[in-house]
Design a protein around this motif. Structure first.
Motif: not given
Ligand SMILES: Nc1ncnc2c1ncn2[C@@H]1O[C@H](COP(=O)(O)OP(=O)(O)OP(=O)(O)O)[C@@H](O)[C@H]1O
Ligand SMILES: [Mg+2]
Length: 254
Positions: A230, A236, A238, A250, A252-254
């Motif tokens: 990140s 962002p 994960e 990475y 559609r991460l909100s």
């Protein structure tokens, strides 16, 4: 090994790189990652002597790249640039044969012909070898340039975004070939790659750059953490712990 000490480069008043220090051991695959403009290509082309640094020293296999004899260096190190691939009126086979120039000086030996055949085979180009470069798709042409680098049969191979334009099958095949070159032929491979998951799956170490600096160096497990990724990509990320290697998510991460 590859050793950079205090290497810096500006293009006019654009500061592109450094100062950076980097030690890469012999063997294995190193992936250079980082956002656009981070200095990856600048660093790779300096290592490959296609670009001069403003400051610092670069050694490859004990040779200072700025003073080494061209032919000696060309037998040790091959580089694929990100762009400016020449599209001359050459066939695939002729292009790949150019990779043998440091060995043959233009007269191909039996060993050269075998190396060209091997490289064509590696990159799934045997059936396309008589085609002219301007008659190929983008991904096929990309494979031809990588084949030229592999045909040079050097101890060190530097590849700037070798997966550009490749479909899934050929991207995986290319990384598997590079893995084999490292494992079975003891080659040292340094590549620039944007797909961090390819880096995690195939590289031994990841060097992450931002703003002309080296920020993180480590194994995929060390570098592939949500915090590091990140931070490097300023977005962002994960990380999922897949059994064989970590996987970054990475989208559609909100
Ligand atoms: N020929 C050039 N003239 C001026 N500035 C340049 C030149 N080449 C690169 N730069 C600048 O130097 C910096 C580093 O560029 P570099 O090409 O090394 O980045 P990169 O990490 O390879 O990026 P990318 O992922 O987009 O390929 C960028 O700010 C870029 O705009
Ligand atoms: Mg680049």
């Amino acid at each position: 090994m590859i050793k950079l000490a205090d290497v810096a480069k500006s293009y006019g008043d654009v500061h592109a790189l450094g100062p950076v220090d980097l030690d890469l051991p012999r063997g294995g695959i190193t992936a250079l990652v980082g956002p656009n403009g981070a200095g990856k290509s600048t660093m790779l082309t300096i290592i490959g002597r296609l670009l001069g640094a403003d400051a610092g020293t670069v050694h490859v296999a004990g040779m200072d790249v700025t003073t080494a004899k061209s032919r000696q260096l060309a037998k040790t190190l091959a580089i694929l640039r990100q762009e400016n691939h020449f599209v001359a009126r050459l066939t695939v086979r002729q292009l790949v044969s150019l990779g043998r120039f440091p060995h043959s000086q233009g007269r191909l030996t039996t060993e050269c012909v075998a190396a060209v055949d091997r490289a064509l085979e590696f990159l799934d180009l045997t059936a396309l070898q008589a085609r002219y470069l301007d008659e190929l798709s983008g991904g096929q042409r990309q494979r031809a340039y990588v084949a030229m680098v592999l045909a040079q049969d050097t101890e060190y191979a530097l590849l700037d975004e070798p997966l550009n334009n490749l479909d899934m099958q050929h991207a995986v095949a290319m990384m598997a070939q590079l893995r084999r070159a490292a494992d079975e032929l003891d080659k040292t491979v340094v590549l620039v790659i944007h797909d961090i998951n390819f880096a995690a799956a195939y590289a031994d170490r990841i060097v992450a750059m931002t703003n002309g600096r080296i920020r993180y160096v480590g194994s995929p497990r060390e570098v592939m953490t949500p915090d590091v990724l990140s931070d490097v990509f300023d977005t962002p990320v994960e990380v999922i712990d897949h059994p064989t290697h970590p996987l970054a998510v990475y989208y559609r991460l909100s």
